[in-house]
Structures are given as structure tokens and as C-alpha cells.
Design a protein around this motif. Sequence first.
Motif, PDB file in Angstrom:
ATOM      1  N   ILE A  60       6.322   8.769 -11.329  1.00 47.09           N
ATOM      2  CA  ILE A  60       5.307   7.825 -10.862  1.00 47.09           C
ATOM      3  C   ILE A  60       3.918   8.455 -10.947  1.00 47.09           C
ATOM      4  O   ILE A  60       2.962   7.824 -11.414  1.00 47.09           O
ATOM      5  CB  ILE A  60       5.611   7.390  -9.413  1.00 47.09           C
ATOM      6  CG1 ILE A  60       6.887   6.546  -9.394  1.00 47.09           C
ATOM      7  CG2 ILE A  60       4.442   6.595  -8.820  1.00 47.09           C
ATOM      8  CD1 ILE A  60       7.439   6.325  -8.000  1.00 47.09           C
ATOM      9  N   LYS A  61       3.804   9.701 -10.527  1.00 43.06           N
ATOM     10  CA  LYS A  61       2.507  10.382 -10.540  1.00 43.06           C
ATOM     11  C   LYS A  61       1.986  10.546 -11.963  1.00 43.06           C
ATOM     12  O   LYS A  61       0.777  10.461 -12.205  1.00 43.06           O
ATOM     13  CB  LYS A  61       2.624  11.746  -9.862  1.00 43.06           C
ATOM     14  CG  LYS A  61       1.287  12.385  -9.521  1.00 43.06           C
ATOM     15  CD  LYS A  61       1.486  13.613  -8.676  1.00 43.06           C
ATOM     16  CE  LYS A  61       0.166  14.284  -8.337  1.00 43.06           C
ATOM     17  NZ  LYS A  61      -0.675  13.488  -7.430  1.00 43.06           N
ATOM     18  N   LYS A 118      -1.307   4.702  -3.747  1.00 36.89           N
ATOM     19  CA  LYS A 118      -2.232   5.672  -3.174  1.00 36.89           C
ATOM     20  C   LYS A 118      -1.935   7.093  -3.659  1.00 36.89           C
ATOM     21  O   LYS A 118      -0.808   7.547  -3.631  1.00 36.89           O
ATOM     22  CB  LYS A 118      -2.154   5.623  -1.646  1.00 36.89           C
ATOM     23  CG  LYS A 118      -2.548   4.287  -1.050  1.00 36.89           C
ATOM     24  CD  LYS A 118      -2.503   4.279   0.467  1.00 36.89           C
ATOM     25  CE  LYS A 118      -1.135   4.458   1.028  1.00 36.89           C
ATOM     26  NZ  LYS A 118      -1.073   4.179   2.486  1.00 36.89           N
ATOM     27  N   ASP A 119      -3.001   7.763  -4.080  1.00 39.77           N
ATOM     28  CA  ASP A 119      -2.930   9.175  -4.436  1.00 39.77           C
ATOM     29  C   ASP A 119      -4.365   9.688  -4.471  1.00 39.77           C
ATOM     30  O   ASP A 119      -5.288   8.985  -4.030  1.00 39.77           O
ATOM     31  CB  ASP A 119      -2.223   9.356  -5.781  1.00 39.77           C
ATOM     32  CG  ASP A 119      -1.699  10.772  -5.981  1.00 39.77           C
ATOM     33  OD1 ASP A 119      -1.211  11.378  -5.010  1.00 39.77           O
ATOM     34  OD2 ASP A 119      -1.785  11.297  -7.102  1.00 39.77           O
ATOM     35  N   ALA A 120      -4.567  10.892  -4.998  1.00 42.99           N
ATOM     36  CA  ALA A 120      -5.930  11.414  -5.106  1.00 42.99           C
ATOM     37  C   ALA A 120      -6.819  10.444  -5.882  1.00 42.99           C
ATOM     38  O   ALA A 120      -8.017  10.313  -5.597  1.00 42.99           O
ATOM     39  CB  ALA A 120      -5.912  12.776  -5.789  1.00 42.99           C
ATOM     40  N   THR A 139       0.818  -1.218   0.000  1.00 46.66           N
ATOM     41  CA  THR A 139       0.000   0.000   0.000  1.00 46.66           C
ATOM     42  C   THR A 139       0.853   1.271   0.000  1.00 46.66           C
ATOM     43  O   THR A 139       0.703   2.124   0.881  1.00 46.66           O
ATOM     44  CB  THR A 139      -0.926   0.008   1.229  1.00 46.66           C
ATOM     45  OG1 THR A 139      -0.111   0.047   2.412  1.00 46.66           O
ATOM     46  CG2 THR A 139      -1.812  -1.209   1.266  1.00 46.66           C
ATOM     47  N   PRO A 140       1.737   1.458  -0.968  1.00 51.40           N
ATOM     48  CA  PRO A 140       2.605   2.645  -0.938  1.00 51.40           C
ATOM     49  C   PRO A 140       1.901   3.910  -1.407  1.00 51.40           C
ATOM     50  O   PRO A 140       1.068   3.872  -2.318  1.00 51.40           O
ATOM     51  CB  PRO A 140       3.726   2.272  -1.912  1.00 51.40           C
ATOM     52  CG  PRO A 140       3.043   1.370  -2.910  1.00 51.40           C
ATOM     53  CD  PRO A 140       2.045   0.582  -2.103  1.00 51.40           C
ATOM     54  N   HIS A 141       2.231   5.043  -0.779  1.00 47.69           N
ATOM     55  CA  HIS A 141       1.901   6.318  -1.404  1.00 47.69           C
ATOM     56  C   HIS A 141       3.029   6.661  -2.382  1.00 47.69           C
ATOM     57  O   HIS A 141       3.984   5.890  -2.551  1.00 47.69           O
ATOM     58  CB  HIS A 141       1.656   7.408  -0.365  1.00 47.69           C
ATOM     59  CG  HIS A 141       2.760   7.636   0.616  1.00 47.69           C
ATOM     60  ND1 HIS A 141       4.049   7.959   0.252  1.00 47.69           N
ATOM     61  CD2 HIS A 141       2.769   7.593   1.986  1.00 47.69           C
ATOM     62  CE1 HIS A 141       4.805   8.125   1.315  1.00 47.69           C
ATOM     63  NE2 HIS A 141       4.054   7.892   2.396  1.00 47.69           N
ATOM     64  N   ILE A 142       2.927   7.805  -3.044  1.00 47.91           N
ATOM     65  CA  ILE A 142       3.852   8.140  -4.127  1.00 47.91           C
ATOM     66  C   ILE A 142       5.309   8.129  -3.662  1.00 47.91           C
ATOM     67  O   ILE A 142       6.187   7.565  -4.330  1.00 47.91           O
ATOM     68  CB  ILE A 142       3.496   9.515  -4.739  1.00 47.91           C
ATOM     69  CG1 ILE A 142       2.098   9.489  -5.370  1.00 47.91           C
ATOM     70  CG2 ILE A 142       4.539   9.919  -5.783  1.00 47.91           C
ATOM     71  CD1 ILE A 142       1.973   8.639  -6.595  1.00 47.91           C
ATOM     72  N   MET A 143       5.599   8.727  -2.507  1.00 50.73           N
ATOM     73  CA  MET A 143       6.994   8.789  -2.049  1.00 50.73           C
ATOM     74  C   MET A 143       7.511   7.410  -1.658  1.00 50.73           C
ATOM     75  O   MET A 143       8.682   7.084  -1.910  1.00 50.73           O
ATOM     76  CB  MET A 143       7.124   9.760  -0.874  1.00 50.73           C
ATOM     77  CG  MET A 143       7.061  11.221  -1.280  1.00 50.73           C
ATOM     78  SD  MET A 143       8.231  11.665  -2.595  1.00 50.73           S
ATOM     79  CE  MET A 143       9.788  11.247  -1.825  1.00 50.73           C
ATOM     80  N   GLU A 144       6.670   6.590  -1.046  1.00 52.97           N
ATOM     81  CA  GLU A 144       7.104   5.229  -0.706  1.00 52.97           C
ATOM     82  C   GLU A 144       7.367   4.424  -1.972  1.00 52.97           C
ATOM     83  O   GLU A 144       8.317   3.636  -2.035  1.00 52.97           O
ATOM     84  CB  GLU A 144       6.040   4.552   0.165  1.00 52.97           C
ATOM     85  CG  GLU A 144       6.006   5.096   1.580  1.00 52.97           C
ATOM     86  CD  GLU A 144       4.765   4.709   2.355  1.00 52.97           C
ATOM     87  OE1 GLU A 144       4.773   4.856   3.586  1.00 52.97           O
ATOM     88  OE2 GLU A 144       3.769   4.279   1.733  1.00 52.97           O
TER      89      GLU A 144
END
Length: 511
Positions: free
Chosen positions: A402-403, A424-426, A385-390
Motif C-alpha cells: 500500500i505504501k 493517511k501517511d507522510a 480516513t484509514p492510515h496504512i495499517m487500517e
Amino acid sequence: MRYLTDSHTMKSVDACSIQEFGIPSVVLMERAALGVSAFLRKIIAENTRQESSIKVVCVCGSGNNGADGIAVSRQLNENGIYADIVLVGTSAGTDEYRLQKSIAEKLGIHCDEYDSNTDFGEYDYIVDAIFGIGLSRKIEGRYAQIIQAVNNARDKGTSKVVAVDIASGISADNGQIQGVAVRADYTVTFGYNKTGIMFYPGASYSGSVEVINAGFVTDDILHSKVEGFGSIFTYDDKDAGRLLVRKPDSNKGTYGRTLIIAGSKNMGGAAILSASAAYRSGTGLVKVLTHEVNKTALLCRMPECLISTYLDNMPLAAELKADFEWAKSIAVGPGLSMNGVAAELTRCVLEREDKVRILDADALNIIAAEHIDYKGSSEGKIIITPHIMEMSRLTGKTAADIKEHMIESAKEYAIQHSCICILKDARTVVTDGQKVYINCTGNDGMSTGGCGDVLTGLIAGMTAMGLDAFEAACLSVYVHGKAGDYAAAGKGRAGMTAADISEAIAYVLKR
């Protein structure tokens, strides 16, 4: 389940309908234009007492999107709504464009070439038919000036903008702005919503989105004829309801057991949030393994939980064996820190290959820092479950890259590690490397500490109940976002907390 398409798949859908099944291109174009003109007539009727006083302009490029716009103008005029055409293309245009232009000219519809004196602000509605989903280059020069003129008219408050298929300047694949883009109040898109309309910033340029049937062949045919069709999708409430089924003749063992390894010294909040969300999901039993100092707080806040504790520098492998045997799913990472004990816990979870495992937060940071290689299996699925920085730490790619390429980045990583990746992101992307779910629930109030811990607990609970790991991942992200929307409705986006989201899960599932 609602299917989504990118530009490549949508062109294949179009080609399949025309070339394999003989539906003429002009028929599809007429159906599409009828959908746009009907939508325009509807919003005009809802917002205007006298339709005869309304002025519309269709701003048309020289491709098939422009041809759609010309057909829209013709249909509006046929229904008593004044609609001019302004041509902005710099080429002779496609066959369909030339045909629609010829018809409009023969019918005497007012048709001008764009010049610097053109004032879009004199129109109540501007139909953006400049570029369609095939745009793949940066918009500059004359076209940029035209788009800016459309936006200026909208910004003055005198004109509403309706985009045909997609707002001109948005990439239909990833929602990136190609230099400049039309800011639409409404987008009428054909057949299926586009991934570029779902992702930001494209989503914020698209306004209210209406998907219309443009006469393409049916979904069952497209599944067999078009490679990749149906592999990208999103959920609605019916899909969630289909997966959330309980049995009248049941007990706590019926709904599974999950182990959540969370909360290093003085980080007990992460454990509480994850455990609370797991119970809210409907799972039967939740056990938390946390640092000894968090025990009292956890008992006070979550008396339903079973609790195991550890101390710094305490050997854990043998102690974990019974807990691992007991659990149907294991989550590790929320508030875990990056010390030696946390690394040992993470490695022990990765080695247990017969359970569904959810890797979050510090577990992912440990994997990235220590370059731990791992792979899931059919017996022991892994969900990350990573967000963008992870994700940047895990892959070495920049956050910006990545974004911009959310789907590609998540799919590539999922394939490499045989895992399910929740990026995970918006707009969160969930993929097993083949299927891709794009989530459209949630809001900016969820940009708050602990929100990810809630999602991890929710996934742990859903998988413990026996749901397929990929479906559980998609459903958890959907419900998590809906809970965020519910919390925002009650507390406001600025004031809501992760605990509000966890509590709201119960109300969302009840609905």
C-alpha cells in the motif's frame, strides 16, 4: 491548485506539445536547460562572491535527460561559468543527445567519459542529468557506482547537487528508490511537479524543488488533449481561501450541524479532540454521542457541545433516529473500541444513506473485522480516513504494498465502495476514484496520539457547512497539516500534541 504529473502523463504532455502542435523537441530542451542554468546562476550568485572561481560538472546519461545536462553546460560556459561535461551513458544515445554532444564538442567544451579516476569532489556544483522520469528499472553495476560517487562528493560537503527534472534513481510515479538514487540539494523539474518527488522517500532525496516553465502547451489545451491531465493536484493557501467563505448575515444554523460518535468507556479524549476540531472548522453546532462516563470531561473541556450518551448493551437504533435527523454530517469511530455497541453504532451510520458520513479508526476496524460491505451514494457520500495499517486490514494488502502504491490503492478502494478515501501517511492521498489530491502540508511531529481524531472532527465540520464532500476532504487534510506546521513552529515537533493541532486550526483559518 497546482497540477502534478506521473511519468506516463508527463510523457503525454511532451508528445502533445511536439507531435500535435509542432513545438520542436530541441526547443523544449533548450527552454528546459535555460531554466536549469538560470537557476544555477542564481544560487551561485547568492552563495559566491566570485563566479569565475566556481567549477560545475554536468554528469550526463545518453538519453534526453543527459542531453538537457549537456545544454546546461553549454549555457553556463556562455555566461562565464566553468562547466565540464562527464558522459556516463553506455549507448549511442537519442537524436537529441547526439545533437547536443556534437554542439558542445564543436564549441570546445571540456567533455570526458567517466572512469574510476573521475573525482566529482573537485567541483562546487554537480548537475545530475543521468536518468530522467522514464527510469523503470533497478540501477546496478556501473551506474550505481557513478551515483555513489556523486553522493560521496556531496557527503564530503565540497559539492552541491542539482538534479535535472528528477534526481536519478527515483521513480517519477511513487517516489520509490530504484536500487540507489542521487541525493540532490536542489531539483529543477519541468512543467509540473512529479508525484515521485512528492512521495517519500523520493521527497527526501529531492532537496529544494523548483518547477519551471519548459515551453509545453498550456493547461487548457492539455486538459482536452491529454487523458488524465489535471486529475492529480495539490493545494496552496489560495485554494483554501477560496473555499472558506463566511456570510455577514448569518447565524449558527447557517454553518451546519454535525454529529460526532466517539469515545467508548474511558476514551473520552477522542471525543473531545474531534469535537474541538469540528468547532474550530467554523461549523455552527456540534453534538457528541459518547459513553456516559465521558460526559463530565466533555462538559468541562467543551461546554459548547451538545451531548448525548449511551451505556454498554443499551439498544441504540431508536435513540439515534432524532440525532441523525438533526445532523447534516455524521462522523463515527474515534476512540469507539470494537465492542457490540460500537458495531451497532457503525452499522446504524452506514445504513443512513442521506447524510455525509465520515468513517474513522474503530469504525474502519469493525468494517474490516466483520467484513461489512458498504457503498456511498450521491445523496449520502462516505468519507473514510484509514492510515496504512487500517487500509491493510480493509483490503488484505500488505502495508508495504500500500505504501509503495498509495494512489492506486486509494483509487481502487474508492471505486469499489463509491467513497472518498483519505489514505493517511507522510503524504496523504485523497481520492474519489477519479481525482487525486496529494497533501504536502504537515510534519513528523503529527505522529502523535489523537492527531487522526482532530482530522475527523475537522472533516465533519467542513462537510456540515455544506462544502462538497471531496473538496471538504481535501481542504480538511490541507488545513490539518498547516495546523500541524503552526503547532510545530510554536511547540517543536517533539513536544507538540494533538490538542495543540486542534487549537492551531483557528490561527490557520484566520491567516
